[in-house]
Motif scaffolding. Sequence first.
Motif, mmCIF file in Angstrom:
data_model
loop_
_atom_site.group_PDB
_atom_site.id
_atom_site.type_symbol
_atom_site.label_atom_id
_atom_site.label_comp_id
_atom_site.label_asym_id
_atom_site.label_seq_id
_atom_site.Cartn_x
_atom_site.Cartn_y
_atom_site.Cartn_z
ATOM 1 N N VAL A 167 0.856 -1.187 0.000
ATOM 2 C CA VAL A 167 0.000 0.000 0.000
ATOM 3 C C VAL A 167 0.893 1.238 0.000
ATOM 4 C CG1 VAL A 167 -1.811 1.273 1.210
ATOM 5 C CG2 VAL A 167 -1.798 -1.222 1.265
ATOM 6 N N THR A 168 0.645 2.148 -0.947
ATOM 7 C CA THR A 168 1.431 3.376 -1.032
ATOM 8 C C THR A 168 0.536 4.587 -0.831
ATOM 9 O OG1 THR A 168 1.152 3.439 -3.444
ATOM 10 C CG2 THR A 168 3.124 2.372 -2.587
ATOM 11 N N LEU A 169 1.125 5.646 -0.294
ATOM 12 C CA LEU A 169 0.452 6.926 -0.079
ATOM 13 C C LEU A 169 1.184 7.967 -0.913
ATOM 14 C CD1 LEU A 169 0.299 6.659 3.817
ATOM 15 C CD2 LEU A 169 -1.411 5.864 2.192
ATOM 16 N N LYS A 170 0.442 8.704 -1.749
ATOM 17 C CA LYS A 170 1.076 9.628 -2.685
ATOM 18 C C LYS A 170 0.580 11.049 -2.469
ATOM 19 C CE LYS A 170 1.867 6.232 -6.355
ATOM 20 N NZ LYS A 170 1.698 5.916 -7.796
ATOM 21 N N THR A 171 1.550 11.984 -2.509
ATOM 22 C CA THR A 171 1.246 13.407 -2.584
ATOM 23 C C THR A 171 1.886 13.910 -3.872
ATOM 24 O OG1 THR A 171 3.228 14.309 -1.517
ATOM 25 C CG2 THR A 171 1.528 13.425 -0.074
ATOM 26 N N ARG A 172 1.794 15.200 -4.134
ATOM 27 C CA ARG A 172 2.431 15.742 -5.331
ATOM 28 C C ARG A 172 3.954 15.776 -5.203
ATOM 29 N NH1 ARG A 172 -0.262 21.353 -6.589
ATOM 30 N NH2 ARG A 172 1.350 21.294 -8.215
ATOM 31 N N LEU A 173 4.463 15.569 -3.985
ATOM 32 C CA LEU A 173 5.905 15.646 -3.765
ATOM 33 C C LEU A 173 6.529 14.331 -3.332
ATOM 34 C CD1 LEU A 173 4.582 18.600 -2.772
ATOM 35 C CD2 LEU A 173 6.975 19.072 -2.424
ATOM 36 N N THR A 174 5.777 13.468 -2.654
ATOM 37 C CA THR A 174 6.371 12.267 -2.079
ATOM 38 C C THR A 174 5.502 11.039 -2.342
ATOM 39 O OG1 THR A 174 5.295 12.773 0.045
ATOM 40 C CG2 THR A 174 7.582 13.475 -0.222
ATOM 41 N N VAL A 175 6.156 9.891 -2.285
ATOM 42 C CA VAL A 175 5.483 8.590 -2.353
ATOM 43 C C VAL A 175 5.996 7.772 -1.173
ATOM 44 C CG1 VAL A 175 5.085 6.493 -3.665
ATOM 45 C CG2 VAL A 175 5.295 8.681 -4.861
ATOM 46 N N SER A 176 5.079 7.369 -0.292
ATOM 47 C CA SER A 176 5.461 6.646 0.918
ATOM 48 C C SER A 176 4.774 5.283 0.934
ATOM 49 C CB SER A 176 5.061 7.446 2.161
ATOM 50 O OG SER A 176 5.493 6.795 3.335
ATOM 51 N N THR A 177 5.418 4.322 1.592
ATOM 52 C CA THR A 177 4.904 2.950 1.636
ATOM 53 C C THR A 177 4.658 2.527 3.082
ATOM 54 O OG1 THR A 177 6.141 2.401 -0.375
ATOM 55 C CG2 THR A 177 5.361 0.557 0.967
ATOM 56 N N ILE A 178 3.556 1.826 3.319
ATOM 57 C CA ILE A 178 3.289 1.266 4.646
ATOM 58 C C ILE A 178 4.221 0.090 4.879
ATOM 59 C CG2 ILE A 178 1.591 0.019 6.045
ATOM 60 C CD1 ILE A 178 -0.582 1.714 4.817
ATOM 61 N N THR A 179 4.977 0.140 5.971
ATOM 62 C CA THR A 179 5.962 -0.902 6.258
ATOM 63 C C THR A 179 5.549 -1.817 7.409
ATOM 64 O OG1 THR A 179 7.170 0.578 7.760
ATOM 65 C CG2 THR A 179 7.837 0.559 5.433
ATOM 66 N N ALA A 180 4.643 -1.359 8.295
ATOM 67 C CA ALA A 180 4.252 -2.180 9.442
ATOM 68 C C ALA A 180 2.913 -1.703 9.993
ATOM 69 C CB ALA A 180 5.317 -2.124 10.536
ATOM 70 N N THR A 181 2.212 -2.607 10.662
ATOM 71 C CA THR A 181 0.948 -2.284 11.331
ATOM 72 C C THR A 181 1.199 -2.223 12.830
ATOM 73 O OG1 THR A 181 -0.344 -3.392 9.608
ATOM 74 C CG2 THR A 181 -1.429 -3.021 11.728
ATOM 75 N N LEU A 182 0.958 -1.054 13.420
ATOM 76 C CA LEU A 182 1.153 -0.895 14.868
ATOM 77 C C LEU A 182 -0.131 -1.216 15.632
ATOM 78 C CD1 LEU A 182 3.247 2.410 14.953
ATOM 79 C CD2 LEU A 182 3.958 0.072 14.414
ATOM 80 N N ILE A 183 -1.266 -0.741 15.136
ATOM 81 C CA ILE A 183 -2.577 -1.024 15.720
ATOM 82 C C ILE A 183 -3.564 -1.193 14.567
ATOM 83 C CG2 ILE A 183 -4.437 -0.213 17.235
ATOM 84 C CD1 ILE A 183 -2.435 1.610 18.610
ATOM 85 N N ASP A 184 -4.425 -2.200 14.667
ATOM 86 C CA ASP A 184 -5.478 -2.400 13.661
ATOM 87 C C ASP A 184 -6.690 -3.002 14.360
ATOM 88 O OD1 ASP A 184 -7.065 -2.809 11.489
ATOM 89 O OD2 ASP A 184 -5.679 -4.110 10.400
ATOM 90 N N LYS A 185 -7.370 -2.176 15.128
ATOM 91 C CA LYS A 185 -8.538 -2.623 15.888
ATOM 92 C C LYS A 185 -9.549 -1.490 15.936
ATOM 93 C CE LYS A 185 -9.924 -4.752 20.265
ATOM 94 N NZ LYS A 185 -9.475 -5.203 21.609
ATOM 95 N N ASP A 186 -10.682 -1.705 15.303
ATOM 96 C CA ASP A 186 -11.728 -0.697 15.239
ATOM 97 C C ASP A 186 -12.002 -0.112 16.641
ATOM 98 O OD1 ASP A 186 -13.797 0.854 14.361
ATOM 99 O OD2 ASP A 186 -15.143 -0.790 13.856
ATOM 100 N N PRO A 187 -11.955 1.221 16.789
ATOM 101 C CA PRO A 187 -12.006 2.283 15.773
ATOM 102 C C PRO A 187 -10.655 2.938 15.452
ATOM 103 C CG PRO A 187 -12.524 3.220 17.900
ATOM 104 C CD PRO A 187 -12.217 1.765 18.141
ATOM 105 N N LEU A 188 -9.529 2.282 15.793
ATOM 106 C CA LEU A 188 -8.218 2.926 15.615
ATOM 107 C C LEU A 188 -7.266 2.025 14.828
ATOM 108 C CD1 LEU A 188 -6.167 5.205 16.297
ATOM 109 C CD2 LEU A 188 -5.661 3.954 18.403
#
Length: 277
Positions: A167-188
């Motif tokens: 999964v990548t996150l893009k802006t007009r200046l940068t492209v970043s990649t998700i490297t790890a999951t710290l928390i994944d429990k609804d609602p956070l």
Amino acid sequence: MRRQQLLVYHLLIFPLLCVPLPEASGTAPSGVGRVIHIGSAISSLAAKGPAAAPPKQTNLTSVMARKGCATFAGLLASTADAEQTFVSNVDAGLTVFCPLDQAMKPFLPKFKNLTADGKLSLLLYHAIPVFYSIELLKTGNGVMNTLATDGTAKNYNLTVQNEGEQVTLKTRLTVSTITATLIDKDPLAVYAIDKVLEPAELFKPPEAPAPAPAPEADKMAEAPKARKSRRASPPAPAGPEEQPADQKAADESAAGRTGVAALAAAVIATAVAVIAA
């Protein structure tokens, strides 16, 4: 065991509750006592037990600091209104993208040059006010609002894209990649990323490079073409001195014939004059 305790308690308290109370006008006749039935109330309170404690809220900055995002967590805690804005959005759903320390440290000089509002906007730009599990992020693409989005010209949006498990996150200046999951429990949800997300609203996109000058080899290749063009131009008309040899010989022959004819005419005229005399 609990039922036995309640039974013993009822046996002990029941005789006391049956003691006759003093008469009052309009009450029961003399000699008849009033009994207050509280056994059912006692049983009801005992069945409920102690009230459940409210769920404990996750300490965002503590989790980030323990899992490789200590620099970002420190900025979040030290920037006015930043941490409180994150915390107040957790109950409604929140997804946080936390840059790792090795990505944040080189970025700190840029961060320090921002205004107070700019620093707050940059931090809020790293969170989406909706809960997205990692599975949802892997199956969805598109532009998303952030906590920094205010609905004006400064949209502070980012684009989420996925390629398989990445999964990548893009802006007009940068492209970043998700490297790890710290928390994944609804609602956070909190995810570590490998680059700081830089919004175009705060940082100027790089200008396109100017076209490079033509190499010297190209200039040298163009020179023979110009000379060839000059050689290909039609020749200027020849002057009298530059007439072809055949034409010159013909002209000389014509001139010779003219001279002979003139000489013959002169001889004839002289002969005629002599005879006449």
